[in-house]
Design a protein around this motif. Sequence first.
Motif, PDB file in Angstrom:
ATOM      1  N   SER A 177       0.702  -1.225   0.136  1.00  0.00           N
ATOM      2  CA  SER A 177       0.025   0.038   0.033  1.00  0.00           C
ATOM      3  C   SER A 177       0.898   1.134  -0.139  1.00  0.00           C
ATOM      4  O   SER A 177       0.660   2.413  -0.603  1.00  0.00           O
ATOM      5  CB  SER A 177      -0.922   0.102   1.134  1.00  0.00           C
ATOM      6  OG  SER A 177      -1.824  -1.030   1.394  1.00  0.00           O
ATOM      7  N   PHE A 178       1.842   1.200   0.796  1.00  0.00           N
ATOM      8  CA  PHE A 178       3.263   2.527   0.575  1.00  0.00           C
ATOM      9  C   PHE A 178       3.453   2.559  -0.390  1.00  0.00           C
ATOM     10  O   PHE A 178       3.447   3.766  -0.897  1.00  0.00           O
ATOM     11  CB  PHE A 178       4.019   2.226   1.879  1.00  0.00           C
ATOM     12  CG  PHE A 178       4.840   3.286   2.207  1.00  0.00           C
ATOM     13  CD1 PHE A 178       4.290   4.556   2.731  1.00  0.00           C
ATOM     14  CD2 PHE A 178       6.128   3.303   1.425  1.00  0.00           C
ATOM     15  CE1 PHE A 178       5.210   5.617   2.813  1.00  0.00           C
ATOM     16  CE2 PHE A 178       6.684   4.497   1.728  1.00  0.00           C
ATOM     17  CZ  PHE A 178       6.331   5.671   2.329  1.00  0.00           C
ATOM     18  N   VAL A 179       3.958   1.544  -1.239  1.00  0.00           N
ATOM     19  CA  VAL A 179       4.605   1.889  -2.515  1.00  0.00           C
ATOM     20  C   VAL A 179       3.412   2.285  -3.378  1.00  0.00           C
ATOM     21  O   VAL A 179       3.700   3.221  -4.214  1.00  0.00           O
ATOM     22  CB  VAL A 179       5.055   0.277  -2.798  1.00  0.00           C
ATOM     23  CG1 VAL A 179       5.591   0.597  -4.301  1.00  0.00           C
ATOM     24  CG2 VAL A 179       6.458   0.061  -2.301  1.00  0.00           C
ATOM     25  N   ALA A 180       2.346   1.868  -3.305  1.00  0.00           N
ATOM     26  CA  ALA A 180       1.204   2.289  -4.439  1.00  0.00           C
ATOM     27  C   ALA A 180       0.939   3.638  -4.112  1.00  0.00           C
ATOM     28  O   ALA A 180       0.793   4.643  -5.074  1.00  0.00           O
ATOM     29  CB  ALA A 180      -0.138   1.391  -4.152  1.00  0.00           C
ATOM     30  N   ASP A 181       0.797   4.159  -2.913  1.00  0.00           N
ATOM     31  CA  ASP A 181       0.535   5.630  -2.729  1.00  0.00           C
ATOM     32  C   ASP A 181       1.781   6.514  -3.203  1.00  0.00           C
ATOM     33  O   ASP A 181       1.502   7.449  -3.597  1.00  0.00           O
ATOM     34  CB  ASP A 181       0.470   5.757  -1.101  1.00  0.00           C
ATOM     35  CG  ASP A 181      -0.725   5.133  -0.583  1.00  0.00           C
ATOM     36  OD1 ASP A 181      -1.523   4.965  -1.365  1.00  0.00           O
ATOM     37  OD2 ASP A 181      -1.018   5.000   0.700  1.00  0.00           O
ATOM     38  N   VAL A 182       3.176   5.946  -2.887  1.00  0.00           N
ATOM     39  CA  VAL A 182       4.106   6.549  -3.241  1.00  0.00           C
ATOM     40  C   VAL A 182       4.345   6.853  -4.952  1.00  0.00           C
ATOM     41  O   VAL A 182       4.373   8.183  -5.324  1.00  0.00           O
ATOM     42  CB  VAL A 182       5.519   6.153  -2.729  1.00  0.00           C
ATOM     43  CG1 VAL A 182       6.647   6.963  -3.512  1.00  0.00           C
ATOM     44  CG2 VAL A 182       5.882   6.380  -1.321  1.00  0.00           C
ATOM     45  N   VAL A 183       3.964   5.739  -5.534  1.00  0.00           N
ATOM     46  CA  VAL A 183       3.849   5.868  -7.054  1.00  0.00           C
ATOM     47  C   VAL A 183       2.651   6.568  -7.390  1.00  0.00           C
ATOM     48  O   VAL A 183       3.027   7.510  -8.316  1.00  0.00           O
ATOM     49  CB  VAL A 183       3.756   4.319  -7.645  1.00  0.00           C
ATOM     50  CG1 VAL A 183       3.224   4.544  -9.078  1.00  0.00           C
ATOM     51  CG2 VAL A 183       4.926   3.675  -7.338  1.00  0.00           C
ATOM     52  N   HIS A 184       1.611   6.550  -6.807  1.00  0.00           N
ATOM     53  CA  HIS A 184       0.542   7.580  -7.080  1.00  0.00           C
ATOM     54  C   HIS A 184       0.857   9.040  -7.072  1.00  0.00           C
ATOM     55  O   HIS A 184       0.592   9.932  -7.811  1.00  0.00           O
ATOM     56  CB  HIS A 184      -0.529   7.428  -6.523  1.00  0.00           C
ATOM     57  CG  HIS A 184      -1.856   7.761  -6.771  1.00  0.00           C
ATOM     58  ND1 HIS A 184      -2.454   9.338  -6.236  1.00  0.00           N
ATOM     59  CD2 HIS A 184      -2.795   7.875  -7.812  1.00  0.00           C
ATOM     60  CE1 HIS A 184      -3.436   9.683  -6.924  1.00  0.00           C
ATOM     61  NE2 HIS A 184      -3.556   9.205  -7.859  1.00  0.00           N
ATOM     62  N   ASP A 185       1.453   9.244  -5.833  1.00  0.00           N
ATOM     63  CA  ASP A 185       1.947  10.652  -5.445  1.00  0.00           C
ATOM     64  C   ASP A 185       2.975  11.442  -6.660  1.00  0.00           C
ATOM     65  O   ASP A 185       2.998  12.530  -6.940  1.00  0.00           O
ATOM     66  CB  ASP A 185       2.727  10.861  -4.177  1.00  0.00           C
ATOM     67  CG  ASP A 185       1.744  10.451  -2.972  1.00  0.00           C
ATOM     68  OD1 ASP A 185       0.411  10.690  -3.310  1.00  0.00           O
ATOM     69  OD2 ASP A 185       2.072  10.472  -1.925  1.00  0.00           O
ATOM     70  N   ILE A 186       3.823  10.445  -6.921  1.00  0.00           N
ATOM     71  CA  ILE A 186       4.881  10.827  -7.882  1.00  0.00           C
ATOM     72  C   ILE A 186       4.418  10.593  -9.441  1.00  0.00           C
ATOM     73  O   ILE A 186       5.082  11.493  -9.982  1.00  0.00           O
ATOM     74  CB  ILE A 186       6.270  10.287  -7.557  1.00  0.00           C
ATOM     75  CG1 ILE A 186       6.372   8.696  -8.149  1.00  0.00           C
ATOM     76  CG2 ILE A 186       6.663  10.354  -6.375  1.00  0.00           C
ATOM     77  CD1 ILE A 186       7.447   7.979  -8.074  1.00  0.00           C
ATOM     78  N   SER A 187       3.581   9.798  -9.938  1.00  0.00           N
ATOM     79  CA  SER A 187       3.279   9.896 -10.887  1.00  0.00           C
ATOM     80  C   SER A 187       1.823  10.193 -11.610  1.00  0.00           C
ATOM     81  O   SER A 187       1.414  10.241 -12.674  1.00  0.00           O
ATOM     82  CB  SER A 187       3.358   8.457 -11.596  1.00  0.00           C
ATOM     83  OG  SER A 187       2.488   7.540 -10.924  1.00  0.00           O
ATOM     84  N   GLY A 188       1.032  10.261 -10.459  1.00  0.00           N
ATOM     85  CA  GLY A 188      -0.622  10.439 -10.823  1.00  0.00           C
ATOM     86  C   GLY A 188      -1.322   9.118 -11.069  1.00  0.00           C
ATOM     87  O   GLY A 188      -2.513   9.410 -11.608  1.00  0.00           O
ATOM     88  N   VAL A 189      -0.579   8.025 -11.485  1.00  0.00           N
ATOM     89  CA  VAL A 189      -1.326   6.861 -11.943  1.00  0.00           C
ATOM     90  C   VAL A 189      -1.435   5.958 -10.651  1.00  0.00           C
ATOM     91  O   VAL A 189      -0.891   5.710  -9.689  1.00  0.00           O
ATOM     92  CB  VAL A 189      -0.597   5.978 -13.136  1.00  0.00           C
ATOM     93  CG1 VAL A 189      -0.349   7.076 -14.202  1.00  0.00           C
ATOM     94  CG2 VAL A 189       0.795   5.556 -12.478  1.00  0.00           C
ATOM     95  N   ASP A 190      -2.434   4.999 -10.826  1.00  0.00           N
ATOM     96  CA  ASP A 190      -2.604   4.060  -9.883  1.00  0.00           C
ATOM     97  C   ASP A 190      -2.016   2.760 -10.045  1.00  0.00           C
ATOM     98  O   ASP A 190      -1.581   2.466 -11.323  1.00  0.00           O
ATOM     99  CB  ASP A 190      -4.593   3.392 -10.136  1.00  0.00           C
ATOM    100  CG  ASP A 190      -5.346   4.428  -9.430  1.00  0.00           C
ATOM    101  OD1 ASP A 190      -4.987   5.389  -8.715  1.00  0.00           O
ATOM    102  OD2 ASP A 190      -6.401   4.460 -10.040  1.00  0.00           O
TER     103      ASP A 190
END
Length: 110
Positions: A92-105
């Motif tokens: 979940s943390f990795v997914a949240d970081v990726v969303h924050d930096i890229s805007g994608v799910d």
Amino acid sequence: MMDEARYNQLASAAFRRIMAAADAIDPDILEAESTGDMVTLTARSREKCIVNTQRAVRQIWVAGRGQGIHFDYDASTSTWKDDKGRGLELFSFVADVVHDISGVDFSYAG
């Protein structure tokens, strides 16, 4: 502390799951690179999420959102949880970081 073989098995499975999720995203939006003990996810903005093993203490470390979080494997729940008890879970943390930096799910299969 878990033995090294079990840690290696669990860490490898976590890295494969993260890479599979990254591979489902257009590489122009999020580039994924795996080099042994580290996965680097780089957004178009050049911001990064880095996932790395911490073999000596049997943890996985994630750098993102301007912080580094260490995750221990919790055998009772079969999840990687942050070592400070903040309720963070690795995927979940990795997914949240990726969303924050890229805007994608960032979605995991299965």
